[in-house]
Scaffold this motif. Structure first.
Motif, PDB file in Angstrom:
ATOM      1  N   THR A   1      10.675 -81.126  60.352  1.00 52.62           N
ATOM      2  CA  THR A   1      10.072 -79.917  59.799  1.00 52.62           C
ATOM      3  C   THR A   1       9.290 -79.172  60.868  1.00 52.62           C
ATOM      4  O   THR A   1       8.393 -79.738  61.504  1.00 52.62           O
ATOM      5  CB  THR A   1       9.130 -80.302  58.637  1.00 52.62           C
ATOM      6  OG1 THR A   1       9.857 -81.078  57.679  1.00 52.62           O
ATOM      7  CG2 THR A   1       8.551 -79.068  57.972  1.00 52.62           C
TER       8      THR A   1
ATOM      9  N   ARG B   1      14.148 -76.248  59.138  1.00 54.58           N
ATOM     10  CA  ARG B   1      14.469 -77.597  58.664  1.00 54.58           C
ATOM     11  C   ARG B   1      15.652 -78.114  59.476  1.00 54.58           C
ATOM     12  O   ARG B   1      16.708 -77.493  59.500  1.00 54.58           O
ATOM     13  CB  ARG B   1      14.846 -77.584  57.181  1.00 54.58           C
ATOM     14  CG  ARG B   1      13.742 -77.125  56.264  1.00 54.58           C
ATOM     15  CD  ARG B   1      14.114 -77.252  54.794  1.00 54.58           C
ATOM     16  NE  ARG B   1      15.232 -76.380  54.424  1.00 54.58           N
ATOM     17  CZ  ARG B   1      15.580 -76.113  53.166  1.00 54.58           C
ATOM     18  NH1 ARG B   1      14.906 -76.651  52.159  1.00 54.58           N
ATOM     19  NH2 ARG B   1      16.590 -75.311  52.904  1.00 54.58           N
TER      20      ARG B   1
ATOM     21  N   ASP C   1      14.347 -79.547  47.833  1.00 51.95           N
ATOM     22  CA  ASP C   1      13.628 -79.514  49.107  1.00 51.95           C
ATOM     23  C   ASP C   1      12.934 -78.167  49.229  1.00 51.95           C
ATOM     24  O   ASP C   1      13.582 -77.132  49.293  1.00 51.95           O
ATOM     25  CB  ASP C   1      14.615 -79.735  50.255  1.00 51.95           C
ATOM     26  CG  ASP C   1      13.942 -80.039  51.576  1.00 51.95           C
ATOM     27  OD1 ASP C   1      13.204 -79.177  52.077  1.00 51.95           O
ATOM     28  OD2 ASP C   1      14.166 -81.140  52.114  1.00 51.95           O
TER      29      ASP C   1
ATOM     30  N   THR D   1       9.975 -75.587  51.058  1.00 53.58           N
ATOM     31  CA  THR D   1       9.157 -75.274  52.232  1.00 53.58           C
ATOM     32  C   THR D   1       7.935 -74.491  51.804  1.00 53.58           C
ATOM     33  O   THR D   1       8.046 -73.501  51.068  1.00 53.58           O
ATOM     34  CB  THR D   1       9.966 -74.457  53.251  1.00 53.58           C
ATOM     35  OG1 THR D   1      11.026 -75.268  53.775  1.00 53.58           O
ATOM     36  CG2 THR D   1       9.089 -73.996  54.401  1.00 53.58           C
TER      37      THR D   1
ATOM     38  N   ARG E   1      11.138 -83.118  47.762  1.00 51.13           N
ATOM     39  CA  ARG E   1      10.533 -83.090  49.089  1.00 51.13           C
ATOM     40  C   ARG E   1       9.820 -81.759  49.294  1.00 51.13           C
ATOM     41  O   ARG E   1      10.398 -80.684  49.076  1.00 51.13           O
ATOM     42  CB  ARG E   1      11.596 -83.275  50.173  1.00 51.13           C
ATOM     43  CG  ARG E   1      11.049 -83.343  51.606  1.00 51.13           C
ATOM     44  CD  ARG E   1      12.161 -83.687  52.583  1.00 51.13           C
ATOM     45  NE  ARG E   1      11.667 -83.853  53.947  1.00 51.13           N
ATOM     46  CZ  ARG E   1      12.409 -84.272  54.973  1.00 51.13           C
ATOM     47  NH1 ARG E   1      13.691 -84.593  54.771  1.00 51.13           N
ATOM     48  NH2 ARG E   1      11.886 -84.395  56.181  1.00 51.13           N
TER      49      ARG E   1
ATOM     50  N   ARG F   1       7.842 -79.641  52.244  1.00 54.35           N
ATOM     51  CA  ARG F   1       7.565 -79.524  53.683  1.00 54.35           C
ATOM     52  C   ARG F   1       6.459 -78.488  53.852  1.00 54.35           C
ATOM     53  O   ARG F   1       6.647 -77.316  53.495  1.00 54.35           O
ATOM     54  CB  ARG F   1       8.813 -79.085  54.441  1.00 54.35           C
ATOM     55  CG  ARG F   1      10.021 -80.009  54.267  1.00 54.35           C
ATOM     56  CD  ARG F   1      11.241 -79.366  54.905  1.00 54.35           C
ATOM     57  NE  ARG F   1      12.478 -80.098  54.664  1.00 54.35           N
ATOM     58  CZ  ARG F   1      13.115 -80.844  55.563  1.00 54.35           C
ATOM     59  NH1 ARG F   1      12.593 -80.983  56.766  1.00 54.35           N
ATOM     60  NH2 ARG F   1      14.244 -81.444  55.271  1.00 54.35           N
TER      61      ARG F   1
ATOM     62  N   SER G   1       3.690 -76.557  56.323  1.00 51.37           N
ATOM     63  CA  SER G   1       3.259 -76.207  57.680  1.00 51.37           C
ATOM     64  C   SER G   1       2.033 -75.322  57.600  1.00 51.37           C
ATOM     65  O   SER G   1       1.967 -74.406  56.762  1.00 51.37           O
ATOM     66  CB  SER G   1       4.369 -75.467  58.432  1.00 51.37           C
ATOM     67  OG  SER G   1       5.497 -76.285  58.644  1.00 51.37           O
TER      68      SER G   1
ATOM     69  N   SER H   1       2.926 -79.809  60.838  1.00 49.81           N
ATOM     70  CA  SER H   1       3.910 -79.819  59.752  1.00 49.81           C
ATOM     71  C   SER H   1       4.061 -81.231  59.206  1.00 49.81           C
ATOM     72  O   SER H   1       4.130 -82.196  59.980  1.00 49.81           O
ATOM     73  CB  SER H   1       5.272 -79.313  60.242  1.00 49.81           C
ATOM     74  OG  SER H   1       5.199 -77.968  60.694  1.00 49.81           O
ATOM     75  N   TYR H   2       4.138 -81.334  57.888  1.00 50.04           N
ATOM     76  CA  TYR H   2       4.279 -82.615  57.195  1.00 50.04           C
ATOM     77  C   TYR H   2       5.358 -82.505  56.112  1.00 50.04           C
ATOM     78  O   TYR H   2       5.555 -81.429  55.533  1.00 50.04           O
ATOM     79  CB  TYR H   2       2.962 -83.015  56.513  1.00 50.04           C
ATOM     80  CG  TYR H   2       1.871 -83.470  57.442  1.00 50.04           C
ATOM     81  CD1 TYR H   2       1.577 -84.819  57.591  1.00 50.04           C
ATOM     82  CD2 TYR H   2       1.110 -82.559  58.165  1.00 50.04           C
ATOM     83  CE1 TYR H   2       0.559 -85.248  58.434  1.00 50.04           C
ATOM     84  CE2 TYR H   2       0.102 -82.969  59.012  1.00 50.04           C
ATOM     85  CZ  TYR H   2      -0.178 -84.322  59.140  1.00 50.04           C
ATOM     86  OH  TYR H   2      -1.179 -84.742  59.979  1.00 50.04           O
ATOM     87  N   SER H   3       6.022 -83.639  55.820  1.00 47.83           N
ATOM     88  CA  SER H   3       6.936 -83.739  54.679  1.00 47.83           C
ATOM     89  C   SER H   3       6.443 -84.827  53.751  1.00 47.83           C
ATOM     90  O   SER H   3       6.150 -85.948  54.188  1.00 47.83           O
ATOM     91  CB  SER H   3       8.355 -84.113  55.128  1.00 47.83           C
ATOM     92  OG  SER H   3       9.034 -83.004  55.656  1.00 47.83           O
TER      93      SER H   3
END
Length: 545
Positions: A126, A146, A163, A165, A216, A218, A220, A262-264
């Motif tokens: 990410t 991604r 998923d 963002t 999921r 993601r 940032s 950034s983390y998921s």
């Protein structure tokens, strides 16, 4: 004799064709993008502002790619000012020519275009892109990236049902030109006016999930000034990835995400069918800003209710504790099939130590920021072009010390020298009362330690040399230090900068020149034939093909 030559010629032709088709078959796939950069009206905090849009979008379009794919991104600048885009976390192996910062690339002039040629070589995870010149980042033109694992590479969790963002961060109602004037007049930026999630304020986005499924998210931090805390009302966050590293799958009620990080996380929709708050709030600020989006369960007829879940505010200790729990998943595959833990970073002895101390001096009566007493000023010619064409007078290697000098701060085009294949220890020393966030272009590094006070060689006794996470952006807590290990395996001119955009703009950055005398394409690509030339590189020739 004639038949012999015919056979040889035929065999030679077959060999050439086989080599050609093999190379075509083995070449990694390409994805093509055309982006038009324009001004446009946006209302992120309910007030009309001039934004910078990509194909009419704010934030910009999402980039999806698979490990090793090539991205051909043609950027057309319809603004009235120069423009560049950089790619936070993309390593540009052997190719700092594509980094999109002022030290590597000439700006795209108004009415002109430039085509970036990127390869996401040996990367997953990410990331995000952003405009790198001036204060353009305060007007938009950022978006998510991604990078998906290749089909045969195992991922350490089942495919999620969706998923999402989330590009979150602080925002100012002042336009980017006014913010820039404030800085150039020697003043600090005003405190942000609010927070945004995907370009919108309070309850501006809805993410729909089905009960019983896992998703999921993601996240940032694309802001200019503040760390943030992320949480979802009534739900746990299972951390699975940080900037390309699969992590131990620890569960958190909330996550601190510092500037540029950034983390998921995986979120299981295991609550009663209704709507829930997704919350982002500022961290380490006395005035706490908060914004929300909505987690909407399918078929829900019950809107969000109750108070917005509070998050941590000024407490540093809990943030440090959380940071130390973020570990590498040693058995999981990364972009390649071999386990991440097969790279034993802690068994390699660093060849040298570099210590970087940030400061906030006044120079010529104006606020500046510095690293080891050097406040960076951009030259009229990108450093990478000056280096390639051997243009004198633009910079000199050694323009910044590898340790704090303690002297008065001064202005300088700061370039630090390093050799290809060195393995370095870098210590970020922060004697200020604010959290720092540092990013290194072109690399992923191992965050081996945090500590309070002054770093000393004895601090190494507290390093995590087994399973710390590899990432490209790290925080440094107030009056503390952070240490990293980094293998200099990527030749080029690489920006090391504060992710606080005021500090970056006013000098808290420099460039690391990773050098090899070799001219082999195995080590570094030549100047692109379409490279824009400016400053003292104007009128020179790139290459014919």
């Amino acid at each position: 004799m004639k038949s012999y030559y015919n056979v040889v010629s035929s065999l030679f032709l077959v060999t050439i064709l086989l080599l050609f088709f093999t190379s075509v078959k083995c070449e990694d796939p390409y994805r093509f993008f055309t982006w038009k950069i324009t001004y446009g009206d946006i209302y992120p905090l309910g007030v009309k502002q001039q934004g910078i849009l990509i194909n009419g979008q704010f934030p910009g379009p999402q980039i999806d790619a698979v490990t090793n794919e090539n991205l051909i991104i043609s950027v057309y600048n319809y603004l009235t000012e120069p423009f560049l885009i950089s790619w936070n976390g993309i390593q540009h192996r052997r190719n700092s020519w594509q980094d999109g910062v002022s030290g590597t690339n000439c700006p795209i002039p108004p009415g002109k275009n430039f085509t970036y040629t990127l390869q996401v070589k040996d990367q997953i995870g990410t990331y995000f892109y952003f405009p790198s010149l001036g204060m353009h980042k305060a007007a938009g033109a950022f978006g998510g990236i991604r990078i998906w694992s290749r089909p045969r590479i195992p991922v350490p969790f089942p495919p999620p049902a969706g998923d999402f963002t989330l590009l979150a961060g602080d925002w100012s109602k002042l336009g980017h030109r006014r913010l820039r004037r404030v800085l150039e007049n020697g003043h600090n930026l005003p405190f942000p006016d609010g927070l945004l999630i995907n370009g919108r304020g309070w309850n501006g986005n809805t993410f729909t999930v089905d009960q019983g499924k896992t998703y999921r998210f993601r996240i940032s931090n694309v802001g200019l000034a503040t760390s943030i805390n992320f949480r979802i009302q009534g739900h746990s966050l299972k951390l699975v990835e940080v900037e390309g590293s699969h992590t131990l799958q620890n569960t958190y009620s909330s996550l601190d995400i510092h500037l540029g990080q950034s983390y998921s996380v995986l979120v299981m929709a295991n609550q009663p069918v209704k709507d829930y708050y997704i919350v982002v709030s500022t961290r380490f600020t006395r005035r706490v800003l908060t914004t929300t989006s909505i987690l909407h369960y399918s078929y829900s007829r019950i809107g969000v209710s109750g108070p917005v879940p509070p998050g941590p505010t000024l407490d540093v200790v809990s943030s440090v504790f959380q940071a130390r729990t973020i570990r590498w998943n040693l058995t999981a595959s990364g972009p390649r099939p071999n386990p991440q833990g097969s790279y034993h970073y802690g068994l390699i002895k660093p060849t040298r130590t570099i210590m970087l101390a940030n400061s906030a001096p006044y120079i010529n009566g104006k606020q500046r920021y510095a690293v080891n007493s050097v406040s960076y000023i951009a030259p009229d010619t990108p450093l990478k072009l000056a280096d390639y064409f051997n243009i004198p007078g633009v910079f000199y290697v050694g323009g910044i010390s590898t340790s704090p000098t303690g002297g008065n701060a001064y202005l300088q085009t700061a370039v630090m020298g390093a050799n290809f294949h060195e393995y370095v220890e870098i210590v970020f020393q922060n004697w200020e009362n604010s959290v720092q966030s540092w990013h290194i272009d072109g690399y992923s590094f191992f965050v081996v330690g945090f500590g309070s006070g002054q770093w000393t060689p004895n601090s190494r006794g507290r390093y995590n040399l087994r399973d710390t996470v590899a990432r490209c952006t790290t925080q440094v807590y107030p009056r503390s230090w952070t240490a990293i290990y980094m293998a200099l395996d990527n030749v080029g001119m690489w920006n090391i900068r504060s992710e606080n955009w005021e500090r970056q703009y006013l000098g808290q950055q420099f460039y690391l020149r990773v050098y090899t005398p070799s001219k082999s394409l195995r080590d570094e690509y030549p100047v692109p034939k379409n490279a824009l030339l400016c400053g003292r590189a104007s009128g020179r020739v790139t290459r014919p093909f």
